[in-house]
Design a protein around this motif. Structure first.
Motif, short mmCIF file in Angstrom:
data_model
loop_
_atom_site.label_atom_id
_atom_site.label_comp_id
_atom_site.label_asym_id
_atom_site.label_seq_id
_atom_site.Cartn_x
_atom_site.Cartn_y
_atom_site.Cartn_z
N PHE A 134 -4.14 89.57 43.71
CA PHE A 134 -3.58 88.29 44.39
C PHE A 134 -3.88 87.61 43.43
O PHE A 134 -4.43 87.45 41.71
N LYS A 135 -2.44 86.53 43.52
CA LYS A 135 -2.10 85.40 42.42
C LYS A 135 -2.89 84.39 42.26
O LYS A 135 -3.66 83.42 42.65
N ILE A 136 -3.16 84.37 40.87
CA ILE A 136 -3.76 82.66 40.85
C ILE A 136 -2.91 81.84 39.48
O ILE A 136 -1.91 82.82 38.83
N VAL A 137 -2.40 81.07 39.20
CA VAL A 137 -2.53 79.24 38.58
C VAL A 137 -3.45 79.21 37.96
O VAL A 137 -3.69 78.28 38.49
N LYS A 138 -3.25 79.63 36.67
CA LYS A 138 -4.73 78.62 35.84
C LYS A 138 -3.70 77.21 35.95
O LYS A 138 -2.88 76.84 35.16
#
Length: 430
Positions: A221-225
């Motif tokens: 799952f992609k995550i953008v910090k």
């Protein structure tokens, strides 16, 4: 009747009674009734206080009942927010209770929502921010949190939609995840031995392969910090499912660039199996080989006595080919579960949260996935086609087969069993 109107009516009635008491004091044949006017008025004060007190008590009771019976509804997702929606305080708003509206808003039917609201009500209302308690019902808190999970909308848009401050939407979304992951994590706990027997029986009915206790797979799952760089990354999530796509185990939080086999070796599941805490029942004998309880996984995993992967090389029409066909069929529930998780809006796009919050969102969606299966609610469940399964299956072999002789023996025995099952089914169809 509206509580304010009823309170006004009560006040009017009491006022009229008081006026009548002043104008028409009660007569009596006793001497005390012939007292002076001042004494008569003094005798009225206790009576007046009684009526005034009764009015306050009754009015409070009516208002209390009205508040208890009041239901919080939610905005129709098809309607556009008005100017007042953007700046008004929390209020009662209406939702068109059609199946499509609830599925769009919350990824579940209205009956599932109401059931979940009743279950979570005491937990959602008991931990408000210190010093600033929220004047929101459990239904509204649940609705705001589910809307974030189901649609993946940003907090600003959710605040506009529900007419609450943005800080409240953040609190409600994270509170829902905290309650689910803390108090209801048993909904994704690995089954007991008795329960595993039922799981393996279901798999055996599908393919003829005995003692299979689940399908293991790994999703990203992609995550953008949420920092100055806004660098996109991904989280690896390992799941084990049964034949109905119910999640039996989930481990999340690993870096997304780690291979499936590495994620497995780092997980507590691997340690529990290797140390005999799970998958530890007596083996069954298949074609002379002792087959312990096992999981099935794709070619990105090593071949182990408790983890059976497909053959990389096989001849057309061979036992190995028939085993691979059965193995691919067994993997379908895991691929379906992953696709269903990605049906939740917050997981279908890069998650703009810190890793800890992103993991909580994944855990909450996994628990809700099992809730929907338990409730036979298919609102957020994905039913992929066979082509999708094949696409995810091919090209995953990485030559990670372990040197475990026992693993090869078990797979060989299962391949022969799969061929027998395939041939018997073919004869029945003819």
């Amino acid at each position: 009747m509206d509580s304010r109107k009823l309170s006004a009516l009560l006040s009017s009635l009491v006022s009229q009674v008081i006026l009548l008491l002043f104008l028409f004091p009660s007569s009596s044949s006793t001497p005390h009734s012939l007292s002076s006017d001042s004494n008569s008025q003094e005798n009225l004060f206790p009576l007046l206080q009684h009526f005034l007190c009764s009015q306050e008590i009754l009015t409070s009771l009516v208002l209390s009942i009205s508040r208890k019976r009041k239901r919080t509804l939610f905005p129709d997702p098809e309607s556009e927010p008005t100017h007042e929606d953007r700046y008004s305080p929390p209020r009662e708003v209406r939702l068109t209770r059609s199946p499509g509206s609830f599925k769009t808003c919350f990824n579940m039917t209205s009956t599932t929502f109401e059931w979940l609201s009743g279950l979570l009500e005491p937990l959602l209302e008991c931990r408000d921010p210190v010093g600033s308690p929220l004047n929101l019902s459990a239904e509204l808190r649940l609705g705001i949190g589910l809307y974030r999970l189901a649609n993946g909308s940003n907090y600003s848009d959710i605040a506009t939609r529900f007419g609450v401050p943005e800080s409240v939407t953040r609190f409600c979304a994270k509170q829902l995840c905290r309650v689910l992951c803390t108090n209801f994590r048993f909904w994704v706990a690995f089954p007991s031995q008795d329960e595993l027997k039922s799981v393996s029986n279901s798999f055996e009915e599908l393919t003829g392969l005995p003692n299979c206790c689940g399908v293991i797979d790994c999703a990203r799952f992609k995550i953008v910090k949420d920092d100055e760089t806004w660098k996109e990354d991904s989280i690896a999530v390992q799941i084990v499912v049964d034949s109905s796509s119910r999640i039996l185990s989930i481990v999340a939080g690993f870096r997304g660039d780690k291979p499936d086999s590495t994620v497995l070796k780092l997980s507590t599941l691997h340690k529990d199996i290797e140390e005999g805490r799970v998958l530890n029942s007596n083996p069954v004998y298949v074609n002379g080989a002792a087959v312990n309880q096992y999981l099935v996984g794709n070619g990105g995993y090593p071949l182990l006595p408790w983890l059976i992967v497909p053959y990389e090389d096989f001849l057309p029409g061979s036992c190995e080919e028939k085993f691979n066909a059965a193995h691919r069929f067994l993997r379908v529930p895991a691929l379906k579960a992953i696709a269903s998780l990605k049906n939740w809006g917050v997981l279908s796009k890069p998650i703009r949260e810190e890793v800890k919050s992103a993991v909580a969102f994944i855990g909450a969606c996994s628990i809700l996935h099992n809730v929907l299966l338990m409730r036979e609610d298919d609102s957020a469940l994905c039913d992929c086609s066979g082509d999708d399964y094949d696409h995810q299956f091919h090209g995953e072999f990485r030559n990670l087969e372990d040197d475990s002789k026992k693993g090869f023996e078990i797979r060989r025995a299962l391949a022969a069993k799969a061929a027998e099952f395939h041939d018997s089914r073919s004869m029945q169809s003819d």
